[in-house]
Design a protein around this motif. Structure first.
Motif: not given
Ligand code: FA5
Length: 340
Positions: A172, A196, A198, A282-283
């Protein structure tokens, strides 16, 4: 003289028949036509003949000499042809012969998926933009309207290099970088690695990939966001794939949503892989760009609106290829990689 010549020609004919090489031929030429050769000797002996016999003898010797020369020439061509044929036979390429194939590498599944995603968005008129994996707190959190106490800012969630510089935890920050360029309207995607802290499990990796999408223009609405998402999902997964929107919260979008798609294993019927919900993990997350974010980048939020989303490329690849564990993408198991 005539008798002598007939004998010489007879012996020569036998010897040339037996000749096998150009060397043999050269020996014969010297033996018969050389300085001390048999024909040369006979030519010299003409001098001793009575005058009236000389012309006939001379004629006969010349005829025989010519015959020998012609036979040598013919045999020379014959031997050369045979040598050439032999060479061609030896050098023949056997196209059916076995050979060891060299294994060639190819793009990893993640990179293939990223390229496919970029190409889908390019076809929809988006620019593809690249940005740094090491970014600043300002671009990653501050300008994205993230409160000071947002958990994502903590060192237990995000990898910091120093107080101001970190490994980007999402793409972002590319929204800010592009909006700061001051060119409107904006229609861009940007894909790359994010980091991250994670814990690793079947759907989480500490290093993964996201694709960020941002549109800013006058009159951009939630309907545009939904239409873009639905077009992209159908392009990526086919017409049968369904989307589910769930309300969510992100500091940088309002309203915000998350998206899942039909479970790729059971096609929506419900199975152990999707916990009988019929929906995938969640995608992506997205929403309408928060006015504070537009203003932080010097964009008039009264005039302009925008939508943005960030999708997990790894999870898109998992759905596309029916993978039940994200670690398959990083194990470097040849048996897995060879399937793509
Ligand atoms: C975000 O990172 C926001 N920046 C997304 C966003 C962008 C929202 C623009 C609004 C506007 P989130 O933390 O939910 O959101 O991550 C987005 C996607 O990254 C998740 O839906 C998932 O598909 C993927 N993701 C998140 N964490 C992991 C992980 N540790 N390993 C693999 N995929 C992941």
């Amino acid at each position: 003289m005539e008798e002598n010549l007939t004998k010489v020609l007879e012996t020569f004919t036998n010897e040339i028949k037996a000749a096998k090489s150009l060397d043999d031929l050269e020996k014969l030429r010297i033996k018969y036509l050389g300085k001390k050769g048999e024909i040369t000797d006979l030519k010299k002996s003409i001098a001793k003949l009575p005058n009236e016999e000389k012309p006939a003898a001379g004629k006969l010797i010349n005829k025989t000499s010519k015959e020998i020369e012609e036979k040598l020439l013919l045999k020379n061509e014959e031997i050369k042809k045979a040598l050439l044929e032999e060479k061609v036979k030896e050098e023949k390429i056997d196209v059916t012969a076995h050979f060891d194939k060299y294994e060639s590498g190819h793009l990893a599944v993640i990179n293939q998926t990223m390229e496919e995603l970029e190409s889908i968005f390019q076809n929809m008129g988006f620019d593809v933009v690249e940005g740094p994996e090491v970014d600043t707190v300002k671009f990653v959190f501050d300008d994205l309207n993230s409160p000071e106490d947002h958990p994502a800012r903590s060192t237990s969630d995000t990898f910091y290099i120093n107080e101001e510089v970190l490994l980007r935890p999402h793409t972002s920050s590319m929204q800010i970088r592009v909006m700061n360029e001051g060119k409107l309207p904006i229609k861009m995607v940007s894909a790359g690695r994010v980091f991250r802290n994670d814990e690793v499990d079947a759907t989480h990796s500490p290093m993964f990939h996201q694709l960020e999408c941002l549109v800013v223009d006058e009159n951009v609405s939630m309907a545009n966001l939904k239409a873009t998402l639905e077009t992209f999902i159908k392009e990526m997964f086919g017409d049968e794939m369904k989307l589910r929107y769930r309300p969510h919260h992100f500091p940088f979008t309002e309203p915000s949503l998350e998206v899942d798609v039909t479970c790729p294993i059971c096609k929506g019927e419900g199975c152990p892989a999707c916990g009988n919900t019929g929906w995938s993990m969640e995608l992506l997350g997205g929403g309408m760009v928060h006015p504070n974010v537009l203003e932080a980048c010097g964009i008039d939020s009264e005039k302009y609106t925008g939508f943005a989303f960030g999708l997990g490329v790894d999870r898109i690849a998992m759905v596309k290829y029916g993978l039940d564990d994200i670690r398959l993408l990083y194990d470097n198991d040849k048996r897995f990689m060879e399937q793509f």
